[in-house]
Scaffold this motif. Sequence first.
Motif, mmCIF file in Angstrom:
data_model
loop_
_atom_site.group_PDB
_atom_site.id
_atom_site.type_symbol
_atom_site.label_atom_id
_atom_site.label_comp_id
_atom_site.label_asym_id
_atom_site.label_seq_id
_atom_site.Cartn_x
_atom_site.Cartn_y
_atom_site.Cartn_z
ATOM 1 N N LEU A 195 88.099 9.460 15.749
ATOM 2 C CA LEU A 195 86.821 10.164 15.767
ATOM 3 C C LEU A 195 85.732 9.335 15.099
ATOM 4 O O LEU A 195 84.607 9.241 15.610
ATOM 5 C CB LEU A 195 86.959 11.511 15.057
ATOM 6 C CG LEU A 195 85.672 12.345 14.948
ATOM 7 C CD1 LEU A 195 85.130 12.671 16.335
ATOM 8 C CD2 LEU A 195 85.925 13.615 14.142
ATOM 9 N N GLY A 196 86.059 8.716 13.975
ATOM 10 C CA GLY A 196 85.104 7.832 13.313
ATOM 11 C C GLY A 196 84.707 6.664 14.191
ATOM 12 O O GLY A 196 83.530 6.284 14.257
ATOM 13 N N VAL A 197 85.680 6.107 14.884
ATOM 14 C CA VAL A 197 85.421 4.984 15.793
ATOM 15 C C VAL A 197 84.463 5.405 16.904
ATOM 16 O O VAL A 197 83.481 4.718 17.206
ATOM 17 C CB VAL A 197 86.745 4.466 16.389
ATOM 18 C CG1 VAL A 197 86.468 3.476 17.523
ATOM 19 C CG2 VAL A 197 87.597 3.811 15.313
ATOM 20 N N VAL A 198 84.749 6.536 17.510
ATOM 21 C CA VAL A 198 83.917 7.018 18.622
ATOM 22 C C VAL A 198 82.493 7.297 18.158
ATOM 23 O O VAL A 198 81.522 6.963 18.853
ATOM 24 C CB VAL A 198 84.548 8.282 19.245
ATOM 25 C CG1 VAL A 198 83.586 8.925 20.240
ATOM 26 C CG2 VAL A 198 85.853 7.928 19.939
ATOM 27 N N LEU A 199 82.333 7.896 16.988
ATOM 28 C CA LEU A 199 80.995 8.197 16.473
ATOM 29 C C LEU A 199 80.191 6.915 16.235
ATOM 30 O O LEU A 199 78.997 6.857 16.539
ATOM 31 C CB LEU A 199 81.101 9.006 15.181
ATOM 32 C CG LEU A 199 81.590 10.451 15.347
ATOM 33 C CD1 LEU A 199 81.729 11.120 13.981
ATOM 34 C CD2 LEU A 199 80.659 11.252 16.242
ATOM 35 N N VAL A 259 78.858 -4.530 16.144
ATOM 36 C CA VAL A 259 79.518 -3.859 15.019
ATOM 37 C C VAL A 259 80.563 -2.912 15.604
ATOM 38 O O VAL A 259 80.242 -1.814 16.045
ATOM 39 C CB VAL A 259 78.510 -3.097 14.148
ATOM 40 C CG1 VAL A 259 79.222 -2.379 13.011
ATOM 41 C CG2 VAL A 259 77.450 -4.037 13.598
ATOM 42 N N SER A 260 81.804 -3.323 15.611
ATOM 43 C CA SER A 260 82.875 -2.534 16.209
ATOM 44 C C SER A 260 83.343 -1.452 15.249
ATOM 45 O O SER A 260 83.743 -1.738 14.122
ATOM 46 C CB SER A 260 84.058 -3.439 16.578
ATOM 47 O OG SER A 260 85.166 -2.671 16.999
ATOM 48 N N GLY A 261 83.292 -0.203 15.700
ATOM 49 C CA GLY A 261 83.726 0.900 14.855
ATOM 50 C C GLY A 261 85.174 0.787 14.442
ATOM 51 O O GLY A 261 85.533 0.992 13.276
ATOM 52 N N SER A 262 86.041 0.440 15.393
ATOM 53 C CA SER A 262 87.471 0.359 15.085
ATOM 54 C C SER A 262 87.788 -0.785 14.129
ATOM 55 O O SER A 262 88.623 -0.646 13.233
ATOM 56 C CB SER A 262 88.269 0.188 16.373
ATOM 57 O OG SER A 262 87.915 -1.015 17.030
#
Length: 208
Positions: free
Chosen positions: A54-58, A17-20
């Motif tokens: 930031l959302g991606v990193v989290l 599940v890739s955040g980006s």
Amino acid sequence: MLTACLLLLFAYLTGSVSGSLMLGRLRGVDIRTQGSGNAGGTNAFRTQGAKFALGVVLVDIGKGALSAWLALRFAPVEGGPSPRALAFLAAFVAAMGHVWPVWHGFRGGKGVGTLLGGMAVLWPMALLPLFAVWVGVLVASGYVGLASIIATACLVPLAWWMQVDRPAQVFSVAAALLVLFTHRVNVRRLRDGTESRFERVRFWRRRA
């Protein structure tokens, strides 16, 4: 062994599940078509801004932490690897899912954030020195990829210096090799002098 295999399968699927890419779909973009083409936090920051990154990193850190915690919590007590060994393996498998995500055509990011998530659960004492090295290299050079490679490589001597257990030692070597492999294009660009550089973080050079 069935439980261990299911935990590793869950780790891979969660890592996939890739955040980006997940957040990018909500915005109607695929960052693999923008910037460096990498589905990671650095490219997300460069192409979509700080809040998106930031959302991606989290998300990417969270899936590594979740995979490690679940393996540690539900690992079989008897038979197979120890709970801690299985948890380190789950964190690494989650990072592999991030790099080669089944949900996104096996084109993902570079795995650093997901590895850090697993370490936050299993080896938190390594995070501060790792972060210090990463920041130091980044400020000195301006190269995010180089900072990631060197910081992760420092896990190997750090594991020896801290006298950690065997699972952590093996993880340190595997993580360093995976990050070096996923940054092989960055290494090539560094060699050719074409790697993108964050000049804004090179404070010492701006003062000079």
